[in-house]
Write a protein that holds these residues in place. Sequence first.
Motif, PDB file in Angstrom:
ATOM      1  N   VAL A   2      -4.007  -8.393  -2.045  1.00 20.16           N
ATOM      2  CA  VAL A   2      -4.773  -8.177  -3.274  1.00 20.16           C
ATOM      3  C   VAL A   2      -3.807  -8.164  -4.451  1.00 20.16           C
ATOM      4  O   VAL A   2      -2.760  -7.522  -4.396  1.00 20.16           O
ATOM      5  N   ASN A   3      -4.158  -8.883  -5.519  1.00 21.77           N
ATOM      6  CA  ASN A   3      -3.318  -8.835  -6.711  1.00 21.77           C
ATOM      7  C   ASN A   3      -3.942  -7.869  -7.724  1.00 21.77           C
ATOM      8  O   ASN A   3      -5.118  -7.507  -7.598  1.00 21.77           O
ATOM      9  N   PRO A   4      -3.171  -7.417  -8.696  1.00 22.18           N
ATOM     10  CA  PRO A   4      -3.680  -6.429  -9.656  1.00 22.18           C
ATOM     11  C   PRO A   4      -4.926  -6.883 -10.422  1.00 22.18           C
ATOM     12  O   PRO A   4      -5.791  -6.063 -10.718  1.00 22.18           O
ATOM     13  N   GLU A   5      -5.031  -8.168 -10.701  1.00 26.80           N
ATOM     14  CA  GLU A   5      -6.208  -8.663 -11.430  1.00 26.80           C
ATOM     15  C   GLU A   5      -7.465  -8.535 -10.576  1.00 26.80           C
ATOM     16  O   GLU A   5      -8.526  -8.131 -11.066  1.00 26.80           O
ATOM     17  N   VAL A  30      -1.890  -0.512  -0.857  1.00 30.51           N
ATOM     18  CA  VAL A  30      -2.853  -1.216   0.002  1.00 30.51           C
ATOM     19  C   VAL A  30      -2.285  -2.536   0.526  1.00 30.51           C
ATOM     20  O   VAL A  30      -2.662  -2.972   1.608  1.00 30.51           O
ATOM     21  N   ASN A  31      -1.371  -3.148  -0.185  1.00 29.68           N
ATOM     22  CA  ASN A  31      -0.743  -4.357   0.317  1.00 29.68           C
ATOM     23  C   ASN A  31       0.263  -4.052   1.419  1.00 29.68           C
ATOM     24  O   ASN A  31       0.659  -4.938   2.169  1.00 29.68           O
ATOM     25  N   GLY A  32       0.658  -2.807   1.542  1.00 31.16           N
ATOM     26  CA  GLY A  32       1.582  -2.390   2.585  1.00 31.16           C
ATOM     27  C   GLY A  32       0.989  -2.441   3.982  1.00 31.16           C
ATOM     28  O   GLY A  32       1.718  -2.372   4.965  1.00 31.16           O
ATOM     29  N   ILE A  33      -0.335  -2.551   4.088  1.00 31.63           N
ATOM     30  CA  ILE A  33      -0.963  -2.631   5.406  1.00 31.63           C
ATOM     31  C   ILE A  33      -1.347  -4.072   5.756  1.00 31.63           C
ATOM     32  O   ILE A  33      -2.063  -4.320   6.723  1.00 31.63           O
ATOM     33  N   GLU A  34      -0.855  -5.018   4.979  1.00 31.30           N
ATOM     34  CA  GLU A  34      -1.187  -6.433   5.156  1.00 31.30           C
ATOM     35  C   GLU A  34      -0.859  -6.940   6.556  1.00 31.30           C
ATOM     36  O   GLU A  34      -1.632  -7.694   7.154  1.00 31.30           O
ATOM     37  N   LEU A  53     -10.378   0.523   0.256  1.00 29.10           N
ATOM     38  CA  LEU A  53      -9.322   1.536   0.218  1.00 29.10           C
ATOM     39  C   LEU A  53      -8.911   1.832  -1.220  1.00 29.10           C
ATOM     40  O   LEU A  53      -8.738   2.989  -1.599  1.00 29.10           O
ATOM     41  N   LEU A  54      -8.794   0.784  -2.039  1.00 29.57           N
ATOM     42  CA  LEU A  54      -8.489   0.985  -3.463  1.00 29.57           C
ATOM     43  C   LEU A  54      -9.557   1.840  -4.131  1.00 29.57           C
ATOM     44  O   LEU A  54      -9.250   2.729  -4.933  1.00 29.57           O
ATOM     45  N   ALA A 104      -5.939   1.078   7.809  1.00 29.08           N
ATOM     46  CA  ALA A 104      -5.867   1.833   6.556  1.00 29.08           C
ATOM     47  C   ALA A 104      -5.878   3.338   6.755  1.00 29.08           C
ATOM     48  O   ALA A 104      -5.710   4.090   5.794  1.00 29.08           O
ATOM     49  N   LYS A 105      -6.057   3.828   7.971  1.00 27.24           N
ATOM     50  CA  LYS A 105      -6.288   5.260   8.172  1.00 27.24           C
ATOM     51  C   LYS A 105      -5.164   6.158   7.655  1.00 27.24           C
ATOM     52  O   LYS A 105      -5.428   7.242   7.163  1.00 27.24           O
TER      53      LYS A 105
END
Length: 134
Positions: A2-5, A30-34, A53-54, A104-105
């Motif tokens: 996911v990007n910030p936009e 959230v990108n850390g669980i990619e 999650l965001l 994501a837990k």
Amino acid sequence: MVNPEQAQQYLSGQGITLPDFVLAALVDQVNGIEECLSQHYAASTAMLIQLYLLALMGLGQGDKYLSSQTAPNGAARSFRYQSFPDRWKGALNLLRGLDKHGCAKDLIPPDPTAAPAFAGIWIGKGGCMSNGGR
């Protein structure tokens, strides 16, 4: 990923407004669980998990949401305040329903609506101590 936009667009649609620096930090999280997501889910499902999650992380910022918006000329915005526990539980259920592998837990914030439970037994023992304890 996911990007910030994309994150900003999604959160705005949910009535959640965050400062750019907070949003950037949450997007990094959230990108850390990619890696986990890509092992278990299609790209579109992975993105939804990240967006839900965001939303959970952003909900902690407040409980108001955009209820109506008017534009060109008479710009107006209306906000409604929904029960925070209802919004929290709804977003959490969306995330848990979609993330069957638990990617994501570990990033889900603690439930701020949970009241601490206190239990215990209070034992009192009393007596009359006069005349030397007799």
